[in-house]
Motif scaffolding. Structure first.
Motif, PDB file in Angstrom:
ATOM      1  N   SER A  31       0.715  -1.379   0.085  1.00 56.38           N
ATOM      2  CA  SER A  31      -0.077  -0.034   0.135  1.00 56.38           C
ATOM      3  C   SER A  31       0.875   1.232   0.016  1.00 56.38           C
ATOM      4  N   GLY A  32       2.315   1.029  -0.012  1.00 61.31           N
ATOM      5  CA  GLY A  32       2.971   2.059  -0.323  1.00 61.31           C
ATOM      6  C   GLY A  32       3.751   2.665   1.180  1.00 61.31           C
ATOM      7  N   PHE A  33       3.645   2.119   1.980  1.00 62.94           N
ATOM      8  CA  PHE A  33       4.195   2.292   3.320  1.00 62.94           C
ATOM      9  C   PHE A  33       5.741   2.104   3.450  1.00 62.94           C
ATOM     10  N   CYS A  34       6.449   2.783   3.950  1.00 71.11           N
ATOM     11  CA  CYS A  34       7.729   2.813   4.112  1.00 71.11           C
ATOM     12  C   CYS A  34       8.421   2.394   5.504  1.00 71.11           C
ATOM     13  N   PHE A  35       9.134   1.511   5.516  1.00 68.53           N
ATOM     14  CA  PHE A  35       9.672   0.905   6.924  1.00 68.53           C
ATOM     15  C   PHE A  35      10.595   1.923   7.628  1.00 68.53           C
ATOM     16  N   VAL A  36      10.330   2.515   8.687  1.00 63.91           N
ATOM     17  CA  VAL A  36      11.257   3.430   9.597  1.00 63.91           C
ATOM     18  C   VAL A  36      12.237   2.960  10.370  1.00 63.91           C
ATOM     19  N   GLU A  37      11.445   2.196  11.362  1.00 64.47           N
ATOM     20  CA  GLU A  37      12.390   1.375  12.307  1.00 64.47           C
ATOM     21  C   GLU A  37      11.706   0.134  13.167  1.00 64.47           C
ATOM     22  N   GLU A  38      12.426  -0.170  13.902  1.00 62.42           N
ATOM     23  CA  GLU A  38      11.915  -1.581  14.566  1.00 62.42           C
ATOM     24  C   GLU A  38      12.336  -1.098  16.375  1.00 62.42           C
ATOM     25  N   ARG A  39      11.567  -1.350  17.169  1.00 61.16           N
ATOM     26  CA  ARG A  39      11.959  -0.950  18.486  1.00 61.16           C
ATOM     27  C   ARG A  39      11.086  -1.810  19.574  1.00 61.16           C
ATOM     28  N   PRO A  40      11.568  -2.082  20.633  1.00 60.94           N
ATOM     29  CA  PRO A  40      10.882  -2.741  21.796  1.00 60.94           C
ATOM     30  C   PRO A  40       9.849  -1.954  22.374  1.00 60.94           C
ATOM     31  N   VAL A  41       8.642  -2.668  22.583  1.00 65.41           N
ATOM     32  CA  VAL A  41       7.481  -1.926  23.282  1.00 65.41           C
ATOM     33  C   VAL A  41       6.980  -3.134  24.295  1.00 65.41           C
ATOM     34  N   TRP A  42       6.057  -2.423  25.180  1.00 60.34           N
ATOM     35  CA  TRP A  42       5.405  -3.058  26.131  1.00 60.34           C
ATOM     36  C   TRP A  42       4.041  -2.999  25.994  1.00 60.34           C
ATOM     37  N   TYR A  43       3.192  -4.103  25.989  1.00 59.25           N
ATOM     38  CA  TYR A  43       1.838  -4.095  25.985  1.00 59.25           C
ATOM     39  C   TYR A  43       1.181  -4.975  27.103  1.00 59.25           C
ATOM     40  N   GLU A  44       0.259  -4.279  27.915  1.00 56.69           N
ATOM     41  CA  GLU A  44      -0.420  -4.840  28.873  1.00 56.69           C
ATOM     42  C   GLU A  44      -0.758  -6.271  28.769  1.00 56.69           C
ATOM     43  N   ASP A  45      -1.435  -6.589  27.690  1.00 56.57           N
ATOM     44  CA  ASP A  45      -1.840  -8.055  27.461  1.00 56.57           C
ATOM     45  C   ASP A  45      -1.108  -8.901  26.857  1.00 56.57           C
ATOM     46  N   ILE A  46      -0.033  -8.648  26.183  1.00 55.88           N
ATOM     47  CA  ILE A  46       0.930  -9.524  25.734  1.00 55.88           C
ATOM     48  C   ILE A  46       2.688  -9.112  26.140  1.00 55.88           C
ATOM     49  N   GLY A  47       2.533  -8.297  27.151  1.00 50.37           N
ATOM     50  CA  GLY A  47       4.099  -7.954  27.446  1.00 50.37           C
ATOM     51  C   GLY A  47       5.078  -7.514  26.422  1.00 50.37           C
ATOM     52  N   ASP A  48       6.534  -7.899  26.461  1.00 47.85           N
ATOM     53  CA  ASP A  48       7.545  -7.058  25.807  1.00 47.85           C
ATOM     54  C   ASP A  48       7.022  -7.893  24.344  1.00 47.85           C
ATOM     55  N   GLN A  49       7.374  -6.847  23.228  1.00 50.65           N
ATOM     56  CA  GLN A  49       7.308  -7.118  21.869  1.00 50.65           C
ATOM     57  C   GLN A  49       8.074  -6.033  21.141  1.00 50.65           C
ATOM     58  N   VAL A  50       8.182  -6.635  19.835  1.00 50.62           N
ATOM     59  CA  VAL A  50       9.173  -5.713  18.964  1.00 50.62           C
ATOM     60  C   VAL A  50       8.201  -5.197  18.129  1.00 50.62           C
ATOM     61  N   ALA A  51       8.003  -3.673  17.819  1.00 46.60           N
ATOM     62  CA  ALA A  51       7.208  -3.112  17.007  1.00 46.60           C
ATOM     63  C   ALA A  51       8.029  -2.531  15.695  1.00 46.60           C
ATOM     64  N   ARG A  52       7.267  -2.889  14.724  1.00 50.20           N
ATOM     65  CA  ARG A  52       7.970  -2.450  13.417  1.00 50.20           C
ATOM     66  C   ARG A  52       7.068  -1.053  13.018  1.00 50.20           C
ATOM     67  N   LEU A  53       7.574   0.048  12.607  1.00 49.24           N
ATOM     68  CA  LEU A  53       7.052   1.231  12.547  1.00 49.24           C
ATOM     69  C   LEU A  53       7.274   1.408  11.026  1.00 49.24           C
ATOM     70  N   TYR A  54       5.817   2.101  10.424  1.00 53.78           N
ATOM     71  CA  TYR A  54       5.842   2.394   8.852  1.00 53.78           C
ATOM     72  C   TYR A  54       5.231   3.795   8.835  1.00 53.78           C
ATOM     73  N   GLU A  55       5.463   4.209   7.601  1.00 59.45           N
ATOM     74  CA  GLU A  55       4.755   5.434   7.199  1.00 59.45           C
ATOM     75  C   GLU A  55       4.533   5.783   5.898  1.00 59.45           C
ATOM     76  N   LYS A  56       3.726   6.573   5.655  1.00 55.70           N
ATOM     77  CA  LYS A  56       3.183   6.837   4.102  1.00 55.70           C
ATOM     78  C   LYS A  56       3.192   8.193   4.098  1.00 55.70           C
ATOM     79  N   ASN A  57       3.445   9.023   2.897  1.00 51.49           N
ATOM     80  CA  ASN A  57       3.098  10.247   2.640  1.00 51.49           C
ATOM     81  C   ASN A  57       1.802  10.433   1.860  1.00 51.49           C
ATOM     82  N   LEU A  58       1.241  11.380   2.266  1.00 54.72           N
ATOM     83  CA  LEU A  58      -0.240  11.537   1.616  1.00 54.72           C
ATOM     84  C   LEU A  58      -0.255  13.067   0.849  1.00 54.72           C
ATOM     85  N   GLY A  59       0.918  13.644   1.204  1.00 54.81           N
ATOM     86  CA  GLY A  59       1.057  15.138   0.821  1.00 54.81           C
ATOM     87  C   GLY A  59       1.619  15.132  -0.666  1.00 54.81           C
TER      88      GLY A  59
END
Length: 175
Positions: free
Chosen positions: A147-175
């Motif tokens: 869908s045109g998103f570009c990978f930005v970075e990967e980082r550790p995150v913590w969620y109440e329901d599933i604990g420690d995870q790794v999130a991959r962040l993406y962005e897409k320009n609409l402008g």
């Protein structure tokens, strides 16, 4: 025929039921978001999202088959990310809780819903779209890249329901 719209307070029970079913059926998926209804998402959070007109749905024959929370601001959790597309927070649309009901997978609903989100964002003056996806959720990442998103970075995150995870962040320009 697909019907896309902002959900209203009268849709609360149906939106809750949609997310409850999606969460229950994730146990059958090899990949997925690993959400736990009642923890993420909670009915209180969904109600708040509805009150702020942030929940958008796709209906087929009157049934909610896809839903998403479109937060009309950058996610505060990722303020320190070195986003490649630089816009003020109020010009960023953030995708949360995007799901397609398992009974409707393979029908291009996810692709069409993504297009709806982009058109909504452009129409309302947003310049970029950001999201996170848990590492290992291969189908979602493939959709976002396609869908045109570009990978930005990967980082550790913590969620109440599933604990420690790794999130991959993406962005897409609409402008």
């Amino acid at each position: 025929m697909e019907d896309y719209r902002v959900a209203s307070a009268s849709d609360f029970a149906e939106v809750c039921e949609f997310y409850k079913e999606v969460c229950e059926k994730q146990a059958d998926d090899e990949y997925g978001a690993d959400w736990h209804y009642g923890i993420y998402p909670t009915e209180d959070d969904l109600k708040k999202n509805l009150e702020k007109s942030e929940i958008h749905t796709c209906r087929i024959d009157g049934r909610v088959v896809s839903a998403v929370v479109l937060e009309e601001s950058a996610d505060p959790m990722y303020r320190d990310v070195d986003w490649k597309i630089k816009y003020p927070d109020h010009e960023v649309l953030t995708i949360h809780l995007f799901a397609v009901h398992p009974d409707f997978r393979g029908r291009q609903v996810s692709r069409n819903m993504m297009n709806y989100m982009f058109e909504y964002g452009k129409k309302h003056g947003f310049k970029s779209v950001q999201l996170d996806v848990l590492k290992g959720n291969v189908p979602a990442e493939k959709l976002y890249i396609k869908s045109g998103f570009c990978f930005v970075e990967e980082r550790p995150v913590w969620y109440e329901d599933i604990g420690d995870q790794v999130a991959r962040l993406y962005e897409k320009n609409l402008g």
